[in-house]
Design a protein around this motif. Sequence first.
Motif, mmCIF file in Angstrom:
data_model
loop_
_atom_site.group_PDB
_atom_site.id
_atom_site.type_symbol
_atom_site.label_atom_id
_atom_site.label_comp_id
_atom_site.label_asym_id
_atom_site.label_seq_id
_atom_site.Cartn_x
_atom_site.Cartn_y
_atom_site.Cartn_z
ATOM 1 N N ILE A 1 0.838 -1.204 0.000
ATOM 2 C CA ILE A 1 0.000 0.000 0.000
ATOM 3 C C ILE A 1 0.873 1.254 0.000
ATOM 4 O O ILE A 1 0.630 2.207 -0.749
ATOM 5 C CB ILE A 1 -0.941 0.007 1.216
ATOM 6 C CG1 ILE A 1 -1.956 -1.131 1.113
ATOM 7 C CG2 ILE A 1 -1.652 1.349 1.353
ATOM 8 C CD1 ILE A 1 -2.795 -1.319 2.358
ATOM 9 N N GLU B 1 2.807 1.678 -3.485
ATOM 10 C CA GLU B 1 1.921 1.969 -4.612
ATOM 11 C C GLU B 1 1.395 3.400 -4.559
ATOM 12 O O GLU B 1 1.121 4.014 -5.596
ATOM 13 C CB GLU B 1 0.744 0.987 -4.624
ATOM 14 C CG GLU B 1 1.116 -0.415 -5.088
ATOM 15 C CD GLU B 1 -0.074 -1.362 -5.067
ATOM 16 O OE1 GLU B 1 -1.147 -0.957 -4.531
ATOM 17 O OE2 GLU B 1 0.056 -2.488 -5.566
ATOM 18 N N ASN B 2 1.271 3.943 -3.341
ATOM 19 C CA ASN B 2 0.674 5.265 -3.185
ATOM 20 C C ASN B 2 1.651 6.326 -2.690
ATOM 21 O O ASN B 2 1.262 7.477 -2.510
ATOM 22 C CB ASN B 2 -0.499 5.175 -2.199
ATOM 23 C CG ASN B 2 -1.588 4.238 -2.681
ATOM 24 O OD1 ASN B 2 -2.377 4.574 -3.545
ATOM 25 N ND2 ASN B 2 -1.624 3.039 -2.108
ATOM 26 N N GLN B 3 2.916 5.920 -2.502
ATOM 27 C CA GLN B 3 3.919 6.821 -1.926
ATOM 28 C C GLN B 3 3.367 7.494 -0.659
ATOM 29 O O GLN B 3 3.457 8.723 -0.485
ATOM 30 C CB GLN B 3 4.363 7.861 -2.955
ATOM 31 C CG GLN B 3 5.298 7.308 -4.013
ATOM 32 C CD GLN B 3 6.586 6.741 -3.378
ATOM 33 O OE1 GLN B 3 7.391 7.466 -2.810
ATOM 34 N NE2 GLN B 3 6.764 5.422 -3.481
ATOM 35 N N ALA B 4 2.789 6.671 0.178
ATOM 36 C CA ALA B 4 2.128 7.164 1.388
ATOM 37 C C ALA B 4 3.144 7.643 2.417
ATOM 38 O O ALA B 4 4.219 7.054 2.573
ATOM 39 C CB ALA B 4 1.271 6.060 1.993
ATOM 40 N N VAL C 1 0.816 4.601 6.675
ATOM 41 C CA VAL C 1 -0.231 3.597 6.491
ATOM 42 C C VAL C 1 -0.682 3.168 7.882
ATOM 43 O O VAL C 1 0.139 2.847 8.741
ATOM 44 C CB VAL C 1 0.269 2.377 5.694
ATOM 45 C CG1 VAL C 1 -0.834 1.337 5.566
ATOM 46 C CG2 VAL C 1 0.785 2.795 4.323
ATOM 47 N N VAL D 1 -8.693 6.632 2.757
ATOM 48 C CA VAL D 1 -7.533 7.374 2.266
ATOM 49 C C VAL D 1 -7.751 8.865 2.496
ATOM 50 O O VAL D 1 -8.862 9.380 2.312
ATOM 51 C CB VAL D 1 -7.278 7.086 0.762
ATOM 52 C CG1 VAL D 1 -8.512 7.380 -0.065
ATOM 53 C CG2 VAL D 1 -6.082 7.884 0.242
ATOM 54 N N THR E 1 -5.686 12.211 1.297
ATOM 55 C CA THR E 1 -4.556 12.561 0.439
ATOM 56 C C THR E 1 -3.954 13.930 0.735
ATOM 57 O O THR E 1 -2.808 14.192 0.388
ATOM 58 C CB THR E 1 -4.966 12.511 -1.045
ATOM 59 O OG1 THR E 1 -6.093 13.379 -1.245
ATOM 60 C CG2 THR E 1 -5.334 11.084 -1.444
ATOM 61 N N SER F 1 -1.291 12.340 2.643
ATOM 62 C CA SER F 1 -1.107 11.035 2.014
ATOM 63 C C SER F 1 -1.081 9.913 3.055
ATOM 64 O O SER F 1 -0.069 9.269 3.288
ATOM 65 C CB SER F 1 0.186 11.003 1.174
ATOM 66 O OG SER F 1 0.269 9.805 0.430
ATOM 67 N N TYR G 1 -2.971 6.383 4.214
ATOM 68 C CA TYR G 1 -3.796 5.284 3.719
ATOM 69 C C TYR G 1 -4.127 4.332 4.855
ATOM 70 O O TYR G 1 -3.328 4.145 5.781
ATOM 71 C CB TYR G 1 -3.083 4.545 2.576
ATOM 72 C CG TYR G 1 -3.079 5.340 1.290
ATOM 73 C CD1 TYR G 1 -3.936 5.040 0.243
ATOM 74 C CD2 TYR G 1 -2.236 6.450 1.151
ATOM 75 C CE1 TYR G 1 -3.950 5.798 -0.916
ATOM 76 C CE2 TYR G 1 -2.243 7.214 -0.012
ATOM 77 C CZ TYR G 1 -3.102 6.880 -1.042
ATOM 78 O OH TYR G 1 -3.123 7.633 -2.187
#
Length: 353
Positions: free
Chosen positions: A105, A108-111, A114, A140, A142, A200, A202
């Motif tokens: 996660i 994929e999302n450059q979080a 998490v 999420v 962002t 950001s 998630y």
Amino acid sequence: MVTVSVIMPIYNVADELGKSIQSLLDQTYKDFELILVNDGSTDSSGHICDEFQKKDSRIIVIHQENVGSGFARNAGLDQASGEYIYFSDPDDYVETLLIEENVKIALENQANMVVFGYYFEEINPKGKIKKTRELPTLSVLTTKEDFRKSFRAFQTLDSNVLWNKLYKHGYLLENNCRFTDQRVGQDALFNHLVYRDLESVYFNQTPYYHYVSRFGSAINRYHPDRFLLEYNIAEHFEKLLVYWQQEQSYRDLISLAYWRTLYVELSNLVLEDCPINDYQKEQHMASILNHPKIQETLFSLNSGLKKKYHIYLLILLLKNARYLQVLKVMRVKIQFSKNYHYAFNALKKITGT
């Protein structure tokens, strides 16, 4: 460089340490380093760390004098090379997919963070285990604005703790997110720094971490400076909301934070190992009530605290300086809850802290 650095502060947890370390080594995801910081343990914890290091090259062991878990985590951060940071406690354990599924996660999302679910396991004095699941309700967020506006919902899943979160290392470095030397609540203070400009984020609605609450743990013992430590946490929480310019929107959460400070201290005073007598406890409660924020919380008409009957009763007694009756109510509450941690956990459910 590895994808994830797992940091574990360790102090006198020999009985549980092996299971905790092994649960991390059994992860399906292999590209991580495990940094074990032995914070001056006087039992065999340090030896256990060294024995595991001999068997697995991913393990880094740091031995240091006892300075507390916050500074132990800082030592781990100084050593860490991972793109992401995960903090695990040495007396808990994790599911084998924790790193793999949450790293997926994150990457994929450059979080920047998490957040995932966990199991809460209570072990009573007879060894019986009660297990419940705690899961995120969000999906999420962002932007900074999204995170700040959703903070009330975010708080419902233990926003203060470390072990249900994966942090982006670069974000921590850019925002100088470090631990203090406060012995209690340093995880909350660290997260307050993380949240200042966070975006950001998630959420993973799967539980991976097993938080184990054992009868007789440190939280069940009297701490003479507990009120000041908790008050410091509440002050930093209020400063965070002021920084966001959201103090009016979350005025009730600020009140609850200061109420929690008072409630935890009342619980502290009725623990069996509290060394002061009832007269001294009365004097102590009177001095606590002189703190402006505690006064504001008790006498505010908009705090929302009176919705719970036992809280309403305590507030009424405190307002009228009926301190011995306050102690009686707290003793009944603690006895009903079996031990202090259960009472504290119930409080968290009420306050969302």
